[in-house]
Design a protein around this motif. Sequence first.
Motif, PDB file in Angstrom:
ATOM      1  N   ILE A 256      12.289  38.774 -35.956  1.00  0.00           N
ATOM      2  CA  ILE A 256      12.995  38.560 -37.214  1.00  0.00           C
ATOM      3  C   ILE A 256      12.238  39.281 -38.323  1.00  0.00           C
ATOM      4  O   ILE A 256      11.119  39.754 -38.114  1.00  0.00           O
ATOM      5  CB  ILE A 256      13.149  37.059 -37.536  1.00  0.00           C
ATOM      6  CG1 ILE A 256      11.775  36.376 -37.605  1.00  0.00           C
ATOM      7  CG2 ILE A 256      14.052  36.368 -36.516  1.00  0.00           C
ATOM      8  CD1 ILE A 256      11.820  34.931 -38.032  1.00  0.00           C
ATOM      9  N   VAL A 257      12.843  39.352 -39.500  1.00  0.00           N
ATOM     10  CA  VAL A 257      12.279  40.121 -40.613  1.00  0.00           C
ATOM     11  C   VAL A 257      11.839  39.176 -41.723  1.00  0.00           C
ATOM     12  O   VAL A 257      12.530  38.201 -42.034  1.00  0.00           O
ATOM     13  CB  VAL A 257      13.327  41.111 -41.165  1.00  0.00           C
ATOM     14  CG1 VAL A 257      12.722  41.946 -42.292  1.00  0.00           C
ATOM     15  CG2 VAL A 257      13.864  42.014 -40.059  1.00  0.00           C
ATOM     16  N   ILE A 258      10.691  39.468 -42.326  1.00  0.00           N
ATOM     17  CA  ILE A 258      10.221  38.746 -43.510  1.00  0.00           C
ATOM     18  C   ILE A 258      10.057  39.765 -44.628  1.00  0.00           C
ATOM     19  O   ILE A 258       9.244  40.687 -44.524  1.00  0.00           O
ATOM     20  CB  ILE A 258       8.889  38.023 -43.251  1.00  0.00           C
ATOM     21  CG1 ILE A 258       8.990  37.119 -42.027  1.00  0.00           C
ATOM     22  CG2 ILE A 258       8.485  37.217 -44.483  1.00  0.00           C
ATOM     23  CD1 ILE A 258       7.675  36.483 -41.604  1.00  0.00           C
ATOM     24  N   ALA A 259      10.835  39.627 -45.685  1.00  0.00           N
ATOM     25  CA  ALA A 259      10.797  40.568 -46.808  1.00  0.00           C
ATOM     26  C   ALA A 259      10.175  39.895 -48.030  1.00  0.00           C
ATOM     27  O   ALA A 259      10.363  38.695 -48.255  1.00  0.00           O
ATOM     28  CB  ALA A 259      12.206  41.055 -47.136  1.00  0.00           C
ATOM     29  N   GLN A 260       9.458  40.675 -48.817  1.00  0.00           N
ATOM     30  CA  GLN A 260       8.875  40.194 -50.077  1.00  0.00           C
ATOM     31  C   GLN A 260       9.806  40.604 -51.211  1.00  0.00           C
ATOM     32  O   GLN A 260       9.873  41.775 -51.576  1.00  0.00           O
ATOM     33  CB  GLN A 260       7.491  40.804 -50.291  1.00  0.00           C
ATOM     34  CG  GLN A 260       6.450  40.350 -49.290  1.00  0.00           C
ATOM     35  CD  GLN A 260       5.879  38.982 -49.647  1.00  0.00           C
ATOM     36  OE1 GLN A 260       6.103  38.465 -50.742  1.00  0.00           O
ATOM     37  NE2 GLN A 260       5.139  38.393 -48.721  1.00  0.00           N
ATOM     38  N   ILE A 261      10.549  39.638 -51.751  1.00  0.00           N
ATOM     39  CA  ILE A 261      11.521  39.928 -52.802  1.00  0.00           C
ATOM     40  C   ILE A 261      11.228  39.028 -53.999  1.00  0.00           C
ATOM     41  O   ILE A 261      11.214  37.801 -53.881  1.00  0.00           O
ATOM     42  CB  ILE A 261      12.962  39.713 -52.286  1.00  0.00           C
ATOM     43  CG1 ILE A 261      13.225  40.658 -51.110  1.00  0.00           C
ATOM     44  CG2 ILE A 261      13.975  39.940 -53.402  1.00  0.00           C
ATOM     45  CD1 ILE A 261      14.583  40.482 -50.469  1.00  0.00           C
ATOM     46  N   ASP A 262      10.992  39.639 -55.146  1.00  0.00           N
ATOM     47  CA  ASP A 262      10.678  38.908 -56.373  1.00  0.00           C
ATOM     48  C   ASP A 262       9.513  37.944 -56.170  1.00  0.00           C
ATOM     49  O   ASP A 262       9.525  36.807 -56.661  1.00  0.00           O
ATOM     50  CB  ASP A 262      11.910  38.145 -56.877  1.00  0.00           C
ATOM     51  CG  ASP A 262      13.024  39.086 -57.316  1.00  0.00           C
ATOM     52  OD1 ASP A 262      12.696  40.204 -57.749  1.00  0.00           O
ATOM     53  OD2 ASP A 262      14.193  38.694 -57.221  1.00  0.00           O
ATOM     54  N   GLY A 263       8.526  38.386 -55.417  1.00  0.00           N
ATOM     55  CA  GLY A 263       7.330  37.577 -55.201  1.00  0.00           C
ATOM     56  C   GLY A 263       7.488  36.457 -54.195  1.00  0.00           C
ATOM     57  O   GLY A 263       6.562  35.662 -54.017  1.00  0.00           O
ATOM     58  N   LYS A 264       8.646  36.386 -53.537  1.00  0.00           N
ATOM     59  CA  LYS A 264       8.872  35.330 -52.547  1.00  0.00           C
ATOM     60  C   LYS A 264       9.187  35.927 -51.183  1.00  0.00           C
ATOM     61  O   LYS A 264       9.772  37.012 -51.087  1.00  0.00           O
ATOM     62  CB  LYS A 264      10.035  34.435 -52.990  1.00  0.00           C
ATOM     63  CG  LYS A 264       9.790  33.677 -54.284  1.00  0.00           C
ATOM     64  CD  LYS A 264      10.992  32.810 -54.632  1.00  0.00           C
ATOM     65  CE  LYS A 264      10.755  32.047 -55.927  1.00  0.00           C
ATOM     66  NZ  LYS A 264      11.937  31.204 -56.289  1.00  0.00           N
ATOM     67  N   GLU A 265       8.802  35.195 -50.134  1.00  0.00           N
ATOM     68  CA  GLU A 265       9.118  35.634 -48.785  1.00  0.00           C
ATOM     69  C   GLU A 265      10.525  35.171 -48.416  1.00  0.00           C
ATOM     70  O   GLU A 265      10.860  33.991 -48.544  1.00  0.00           O
ATOM     71  CB  GLU A 265       8.106  35.089 -47.783  1.00  0.00           C
ATOM     72  CG  GLU A 265       6.732  35.732 -47.903  1.00  0.00           C
ATOM     73  CD  GLU A 265       5.831  35.390 -46.741  1.00  0.00           C
ATOM     74  OE1 GLU A 265       6.081  34.352 -46.080  1.00  0.00           O
ATOM     75  OE2 GLU A 265       4.874  36.149 -46.483  1.00  0.00           O
ATOM     76  N   VAL A 266      11.345  36.113 -47.966  1.00  0.00           N
ATOM     77  CA  VAL A 266      12.709  35.811 -47.536  1.00  0.00           C
ATOM     78  C   VAL A 266      12.825  36.139 -46.053  1.00  0.00           C
ATOM     79  O   VAL A 266      12.558  37.274 -45.648  1.00  0.00           O
ATOM     80  CB  VAL A 266      13.745  36.624 -48.345  1.00  0.00           C
ATOM     81  CG1 VAL A 266      15.159  36.280 -47.895  1.00  0.00           C
ATOM     82  CG2 VAL A 266      13.578  36.360 -49.840  1.00  0.00           C
ATOM     83  N   TYR A 267      13.204  35.147 -45.268  1.00  0.00           N
ATOM     84  CA  TYR A 267      13.378  35.351 -43.832  1.00  0.00           C
ATOM     85  C   TYR A 267      14.803  35.840 -43.573  1.00  0.00           C
ATOM     86  O   TYR A 267      15.781  35.252 -44.044  1.00  0.00           O
ATOM     87  CB  TYR A 267      13.121  34.051 -43.076  1.00  0.00           C
ATOM     88  CG  TYR A 267      11.651  33.693 -42.963  1.00  0.00           C
ATOM     89  CD1 TYR A 267      10.957  33.879 -41.776  1.00  0.00           C
ATOM     90  CD2 TYR A 267      10.954  33.180 -44.055  1.00  0.00           C
ATOM     91  CE1 TYR A 267       9.604  33.565 -41.665  1.00  0.00           C
ATOM     92  CE2 TYR A 267       9.600  32.870 -43.967  1.00  0.00           C
ATOM     93  CZ  TYR A 267       8.937  33.064 -42.766  1.00  0.00           C
ATOM     94  OH  TYR A 267       7.603  32.764 -42.662  1.00  0.00           O
TER      95      TYR A 267
ATOM     96  N   SER B 290       8.393  29.760 -38.857  1.00  0.00           N
ATOM     97  CA  SER B 290       9.556  30.381 -39.491  1.00  0.00           C
ATOM     98  C   SER B 290      10.313  29.355 -40.332  1.00  0.00           C
ATOM     99  O   SER B 290      10.145  28.143 -40.175  1.00  0.00           O
ATOM    100  CB  SER B 290      10.489  30.995 -38.445  1.00  0.00           C
ATOM    101  OG  SER B 290      10.998  30.010 -37.570  1.00  0.00           O
ATOM    102  N   LYS B 291      11.158  29.856 -41.207  1.00  0.00           N
ATOM    103  CA  LYS B 291      11.856  29.022 -42.183  1.00  0.00           C
ATOM    104  C   LYS B 291      12.965  28.204 -41.521  1.00  0.00           C
ATOM    105  O   LYS B 291      13.617  28.653 -40.587  1.00  0.00           O
ATOM    106  CB  LYS B 291      12.441  29.901 -43.287  1.00  0.00           C
ATOM    107  CG  LYS B 291      13.133  29.146 -44.401  1.00  0.00           C
ATOM    108  CD  LYS B 291      13.714  30.115 -45.416  1.00  0.00           C
ATOM    109  CE  LYS B 291      14.494  29.392 -46.502  1.00  0.00           C
ATOM    110  NZ  LYS B 291      15.107  30.347 -47.466  1.00  0.00           N
ATOM    111  N   LEU B 292      13.228  27.008 -42.073  1.00  0.00           N
ATOM    112  CA  LEU B 292      14.326  26.146 -41.615  1.00  0.00           C
ATOM    113  C   LEU B 292      15.348  26.017 -42.729  1.00  0.00           C
ATOM    114  O   LEU B 292      15.004  25.672 -43.867  1.00  0.00           O
ATOM    115  CB  LEU B 292      13.798  24.762 -41.232  1.00  0.00           C
ATOM    116  CG  LEU B 292      14.846  23.720 -40.816  1.00  0.00           C
ATOM    117  CD1 LEU B 292      15.509  24.119 -39.505  1.00  0.00           C
ATOM    118  CD2 LEU B 292      14.210  22.333 -40.679  1.00  0.00           C
ATOM    119  N   ALA B 293      16.624  26.288 -42.432  1.00  0.00           N
ATOM    120  CA  ALA B 293      17.689  26.169 -43.430  1.00  0.00           C
ATOM    121  C   ALA B 293      17.975  24.695 -43.723  1.00  0.00           C
ATOM    122  O   ALA B 293      17.852  23.842 -42.840  1.00  0.00           O
ATOM    123  CB  ALA B 293      18.955  26.850 -42.930  1.00  0.00           C
ATOM    124  N   ASP B 294      18.375  24.384 -44.963  1.00  0.00           N
ATOM    125  CA  ASP B 294      18.688  23.000 -45.283  1.00  0.00           C
ATOM    126  C   ASP B 294      20.090  22.639 -44.783  1.00  0.00           C
ATOM    127  O   ASP B 294      20.835  23.484 -44.287  1.00  0.00           O
ATOM    128  CB  ASP B 294      18.525  22.714 -46.778  1.00  0.00           C
ATOM    129  CG  ASP B 294      19.578  23.417 -47.642  1.00  0.00           C
ATOM    130  OD1 ASP B 294      20.729  23.574 -47.197  1.00  0.00           O
ATOM    131  OD2 ASP B 294      19.250  23.797 -48.776  1.00  0.00           O
TER     132      ASP B 294
END
Length: 353
Positions: A82-93, A129-133
């Motif tokens: 999977i991809v982890i991007a740095q966008i506006d100072g935050k990590e987006v999975y 990894s991130k968990l969606a709400d």
Amino acid sequence: MSNWSYEPSRTEQEEKALGIKLDRGAEDVLKQKGGSHDDLNELYAAMLRAAGIPASMMWVPSRDHNFFDPIFLSTRQLEAEIVIAQIDGKEVYLDPGSKFCPYGLLDWRYSNVRGIRQREGKATEIVQSKLADYNHAMIQRMARLQMKSDGTAEGSLKVGFYGLEAMERRREAGKTDVEGRKKMLEDEVKTWLPGNSDATLTNSPNWDETEGHLVTEFKISTPMAVGAGKRWIIPVHLFPVNEKPRFSASARVNQIYFEYLSREIDEVHVKVPDELEIESLPPNESARLDYALYTTTQKKEQGNSVMGMRDLTMGGMLFPTTMYKEIKDFFDKVKAGDDQPVVAKAAVHAELR
């Protein structure tokens, strides 16, 4: 871009005949306008980097059948990237390699799992990894029904599938044709309704979109109410009518595991025949835990109608057996609340006739 992970597999000979490289890089995937799940995610990360956006890859297991144990020194535990991007100072999975996966979400199989991610240079790190709400795996249903004198009801049903729920159905729909998609949805709706119900899809759902919820509309007919002498028993919470108790056993040996956080919101409006009047409504219900919520609201409406609303949210995923009684008690309350009916009786003017 074609996603080969959701197409019939090819042999090495077939790939060579098509000019597809077995050891392909991001440029090859772009030129070939297609690739596997991991190919597309690697290409996406490369494009982000080319655009000046920091991006790294993470290697994860697929938790529908496996979890990663770092003590067990084998990468055979890991199945996808999977991809982890740095966008506006935050990590987006991100997971564009999973077909129909919306921006900012992961296929639930790759979420909330430990895996190995890239760091600057050649470093790696074990992370979660991130968990969606729960609002990113939601089903919302709204029905307007006219009850007949024989207890059957007809009307319209609108269903919205959000986030992961939409992704799963769009993915299944891709395996069949127009008629197969229609039957898939109609059969699912019938499982929510009493036996001998009928459901007909009346709109053309937005199958090919990735963002936005999957919008469906149906015409339904169902044997809704049951006669009891001069009274009718009407299940105003119609959609869970076929559900069995979630946890029927008094004790449990294994941990409790939900695949992802989820939410159901139901709204049902029923207009009863003029010769009947509403005698009683069930009380509004509420059950709450730190990680789960259940509420119902029932009320009379104008025009000899009744409305029932239901909201069930599960905000937890994995629980030890020591919490079984708490979870069982919660779902027992849910079942009891769902089963409480509206009672209607013959109207005074109908009895005089």
